[in-house]
Design a protein around this motif. Sequence first.
Motif, PDB file in Angstrom:
ATOM      1  N   ILE A 105      32.303  21.034   4.424  1.00  0.00           N
ATOM      2  CA  ILE A 105      31.942  22.455   4.293  1.00  0.00           C
ATOM      3  C   ILE A 105      31.233  22.702   2.960  1.00  0.00           C
ATOM      4  O   ILE A 105      30.255  23.445   2.887  1.00  0.00           O
ATOM      5  N   ALA A 106      31.719  22.043   1.899  1.00  0.00           N
ATOM      6  CA  ALA A 106      31.062  22.178   0.583  1.00  0.00           C
ATOM      7  C   ALA A 106      29.620  21.688   0.667  1.00  0.00           C
ATOM      8  O   ALA A 106      28.703  22.331   0.146  1.00  0.00           O
ATOM      9  N   MET A 107      29.409  20.569   1.350  1.00  0.00           N
ATOM     10  CA  MET A 107      28.045  20.031   1.467  1.00  0.00           C
ATOM     11  C   MET A 107      27.170  20.958   2.311  1.00  0.00           C
ATOM     12  O   MET A 107      26.017  21.220   1.983  1.00  0.00           O
ATOM     13  N   MET A 108      27.738  21.457   3.425  1.00  0.00           N
ATOM     14  CA  MET A 108      26.970  22.357   4.295  1.00  0.00           C
ATOM     15  C   MET A 108      26.542  23.613   3.549  1.00  0.00           C
ATOM     16  O   MET A 108      25.467  24.159   3.782  1.00  0.00           O
ATOM     17  N   GLY A 109      27.407  24.058   2.624  1.00  0.00           N
ATOM     18  CA  GLY A 109      27.110  25.266   1.854  1.00  0.00           C
ATOM     19  C   GLY A 109      26.084  25.032   0.759  1.00  0.00           C
ATOM     20  O   GLY A 109      25.813  25.926  -0.041  1.00  0.00           O
ATOM     21  N   GLY A 110      25.525  23.830   0.684  1.00  0.00           N
ATOM     22  CA  GLY A 110      24.471  23.557  -0.292  1.00  0.00           C
ATOM     23  C   GLY A 110      24.984  22.992  -1.604  1.00  0.00           C
ATOM     24  O   GLY A 110      24.253  22.883  -2.564  1.00  0.00           O
ATOM     25  N   PHE A 111      26.259  22.621  -1.633  1.00  0.00           N
ATOM     26  CA  PHE A 111      26.810  22.050  -2.857  1.00  0.00           C
ATOM     27  C   PHE A 111      27.278  20.623  -2.619  1.00  0.00           C
ATOM     28  O   PHE A 111      28.454  20.342  -2.444  1.00  0.00           O
ATOM     29  N   GLY A 112      26.325  19.721  -2.586  1.00  0.00           N
ATOM     30  CA  GLY A 112      26.640  18.301  -2.478  1.00  0.00           C
ATOM     31  C   GLY A 112      26.476  17.667  -3.841  1.00  0.00           C
ATOM     32  O   GLY A 112      26.466  18.360  -4.862  1.00  0.00           O
ATOM     33  N   THR A 113      26.332  16.353  -3.845  1.00  0.00           N
ATOM     34  CA  THR A 113      26.131  15.673  -5.129  1.00  0.00           C
ATOM     35  C   THR A 113      24.842  14.862  -5.096  1.00  0.00           C
ATOM     36  O   THR A 113      24.791  13.736  -5.559  1.00  0.00           O
ATOM     37  N   GLY A 114      23.777  15.435  -4.507  1.00  0.00           N
ATOM     38  CA  GLY A 114      22.476  14.772  -4.534  1.00  0.00           C
ATOM     39  C   GLY A 114      22.150  14.053  -3.242  1.00  0.00           C
ATOM     40  O   GLY A 114      22.312  14.598  -2.138  1.00  0.00           O
ATOM     41  N   SER A 115      21.712  12.789  -3.396  1.00  0.00           N
ATOM     42  CA  SER A 115      21.129  12.066  -2.258  1.00  0.00           C
ATOM     43  C   SER A 115      22.110  11.805  -1.112  1.00  0.00           C
ATOM     44  O   SER A 115      21.695  11.555   0.011  1.00  0.00           O
ATOM     45  N   ASP A 116      23.405  11.855  -1.371  1.00  0.00           N
ATOM     46  CA  ASP A 116      24.356  11.552  -0.286  1.00  0.00           C
ATOM     47  C   ASP A 116      24.724  12.798   0.530  1.00  0.00           C
ATOM     48  O   ASP A 116      25.388  12.683   1.561  1.00  0.00           O
ATOM     49  N   THR A 117      24.278  13.967   0.066  1.00  0.00           N
ATOM     50  CA  THR A 117      24.688  15.227   0.701  1.00  0.00           C
ATOM     51  C   THR A 117      24.429  15.229   2.205  1.00  0.00           C
ATOM     52  O   THR A 117      23.295  15.018   2.638  1.00  0.00           O
ATOM     53  N   MET A 118      25.463  15.463   2.966  1.00  0.00           N
ATOM     54  CA  MET A 118      25.455  15.569   4.437  1.00  0.00           C
ATOM     55  C   MET A 118      25.229  14.236   5.146  1.00  0.00           C
ATOM     56  O   MET A 118      25.152  14.206   6.376  1.00  0.00           O
ATOM     57  N   ARG A 119      25.106  13.163   4.385  1.00  0.00           N
ATOM     58  CA  ARG A 119      24.885  11.870   5.031  1.00  0.00           C
ATOM     59  C   ARG A 119      26.220  11.163   5.287  1.00  0.00           C
ATOM     60  O   ARG A 119      26.426   9.999   4.931  1.00  0.00           O
ATOM     61  N   TYR A 120      27.153  11.896   5.835  1.00  0.00           N
ATOM     62  CA  TYR A 120      28.463  11.353   6.229  1.00  0.00           C
ATOM     63  C   TYR A 120      28.805  11.870   7.605  1.00  0.00           C
ATOM     64  O   TYR A 120      28.293  12.904   8.036  1.00  0.00           O
ATOM     65  N   LYS A 121      29.711  11.160   8.259  1.00  0.00           N
ATOM     66  CA  LYS A 121      30.093  11.548   9.628  1.00  0.00           C
ATOM     67  C   LYS A 121      31.281  12.492   9.631  1.00  0.00           C
ATOM     68  O   LYS A 121      32.205  12.331   8.832  1.00  0.00           O
ATOM     69  N   LEU A 122      31.219  13.430  10.557  1.00  0.00           N
ATOM     70  CA  LEU A 122      32.378  14.295  10.790  1.00  0.00           C
ATOM     71  C   LEU A 122      33.315  13.553  11.742  1.00  0.00           C
ATOM     72  O   LEU A 122      32.876  13.077  12.787  1.00  0.00           O
ATOM     73  N   ASP A 123      34.587  13.427  11.367  1.00  0.00           N
ATOM     74  CA  ASP A 123      35.570  12.826  12.280  1.00  0.00           C
ATOM     75  C   ASP A 123      36.120  13.954  13.162  1.00  0.00           C
ATOM     76  O   ASP A 123      36.931  14.768  12.723  1.00  0.00           O
ATOM     77  N   LYS A 124      35.655  13.961  14.400  1.00  0.00           N
ATOM     78  CA  LYS A 124      35.956  15.090  15.291  1.00  0.00           C
ATOM     79  C   LYS A 124      37.424  15.167  15.705  1.00  0.00           C
ATOM     80  O   LYS A 124      37.863  16.169  16.260  1.00  0.00           O
ATOM     81  N   SER A 125      38.186  14.110  15.403  1.00  0.00           N
ATOM     82  CA  SER A 125      39.620  14.143  15.736  1.00  0.00           C
ATOM     83  C   SER A 125      40.405  15.094  14.836  1.00  0.00           C
ATOM     84  O   SER A 125      41.625  15.204  14.973  1.00  0.00           O
ATOM     85  N   TYR A 126      39.703  15.767  13.926  1.00  0.00           N
ATOM     86  CA  TYR A 126      40.414  16.775  13.115  1.00  0.00           C
ATOM     87  C   TYR A 126      41.093  17.789  14.026  1.00  0.00           C
ATOM     88  O   TYR A 126      42.086  18.407  13.664  1.00  0.00           O
ATOM     89  N   THR A 127      40.541  17.953  15.254  1.00  0.00           N
ATOM     90  CA  THR A 127      41.090  18.956  16.179  1.00  0.00           C
ATOM     91  C   THR A 127      42.543  18.654  16.579  1.00  0.00           C
ATOM     92  O   THR A 127      43.237  19.537  17.064  1.00  0.00           O
ATOM     93  N   ASP A 128      42.985  17.415  16.361  1.00  0.00           N
ATOM     94  CA  ASP A 128      44.400  17.088  16.631  1.00  0.00           C
ATOM     95  C   ASP A 128      45.335  17.800  15.651  1.00  0.00           C
ATOM     96  O   ASP A 128      46.528  17.943  15.927  1.00  0.00           O
TER      97      ASP A 128
END
Lengths: 162, 292
Positions: free
Chosen positions: B235-258
């Motif tokens: 959510i921090a990355m989506m809001g425009g606050f990442g740490t540079g080149s890695d921003t948003m280049r990670y996978k969402l683990d959809k099993s959070y819904t458990d």
Amino acid sequence: MGQIILGVGDYGASNNPGDEVKTFALGSCVSVIFLDPKTRTVGMAHVALPDSTINKNKAADKPGYFADTAIPALLADMAQFGCDKRGKGLIVKLCGGANVMDTNDTFQIGKRNALTIKKILWSYGMGAVAEDLGGNFSRTVAVSVSAGQVTISSPGKPSWQI
Amino acid sequence: MVDKIKQDDLAKIVQSIPMLSASASRLLQLAAQPDHELADVINLVKNDANLTARVLKIVNSAAYGLVTKVTSIERAVSYLGERIVVSVAIDDCSGKLFGKELSGYEAASGDLWKHDLRAAIASREVVTQSGADINPELAFTAGLLHDIGKALISDYLQGSAPEAVELISSQDSLDYLAAEEALIGVDHTVAGYELAKAWQLPDELIQVIRYHHDPAQAGEEVRPLVYAVHLGDNIAMMGGFGTGSDTMRYKLDKSYTDFIHITPNILASIMLTVDTEFQKLEESMLDSGETN
């Protein structure tokens, strides 16, 4: 050269040829850019969320934050520079709206932002001539008022234009 | 071309990082104890003159707009909450580390601290707004610390951002974590894990630092917390606050819904709250003279 820096939920416009309108680090946010060839005005909004109904107070305070309130607000702002208040003749460019990788529907805020903006633009009879939307990376966008050129940069990539 | 970090090098990097202050260390231990009370936090702050002064400055800063001046530390801590005290304590002793320019990610000085604060607020909001059975204050603290490994490996990644981005575009690396591993042999979660152990952090925080991009690997008991921070980070990355080149280049683990139930409207509301809370927190910390 003057710089007009827009934060999240801000919008603004300029017709000063020396100015640059800029916003930093669009993640899932979308930058809506209007260029008016007639008055040589550039406007931009940094839209964070699609729908203002989740918080009316925020929308009143910062209309640029939501897609449905940002576009009327930006058009009204640009009308002060002599632009058509219904957006007639404006050139539209969109960028941002990224998503994290392997995302699910809930987390596709970037996609929802872009889609909602397009629907609202259609209701004005407007459509984007150029867009750089989606992907899994953050974008910084700068528009020069004199050239109307939209330059996008992202860490780790050479900058590009739309 | 960048050099690989060997196991010995990593140990040396970790050794070169200053230890946490006694107060910060004790606060983090407290945070992980489910039955601790705010009175414990207040006592701890009272015994640290610097921390007391900072907390009072923050509560009296313009950002909180209180009409009457707060002079008692009890009132200040009750008003601000444990999370602000933790943020100040970490900033006081490790501000340099968190404020470091992450040149290996093409990020500016201060970007890591901002990302961490946003992730901390978002992790807490994920818990409170979804009603998940997770300690919200612990989620905040874990969010604050989750990316500490980036400060350790950033110098080694110097100049590698274009290559890392290309590795992901070409699908040679599945995400930025894999790209870090491919480039220097160590990713930021492994580096952070080593530092977390050296700092003797509570197990919950160690596991968040190690598994925030792969929460399914965390121990069963801490897994819900790790998922909360996984979402907070995204959510921090989506809001425009990442740490540079890695921003948003990670996978969402959809099993959070458990573990965590979030609708699109709840997510929008979380993002909105993060913006508001972050502004207040950042202003108050700047007012009170933090160094980042």
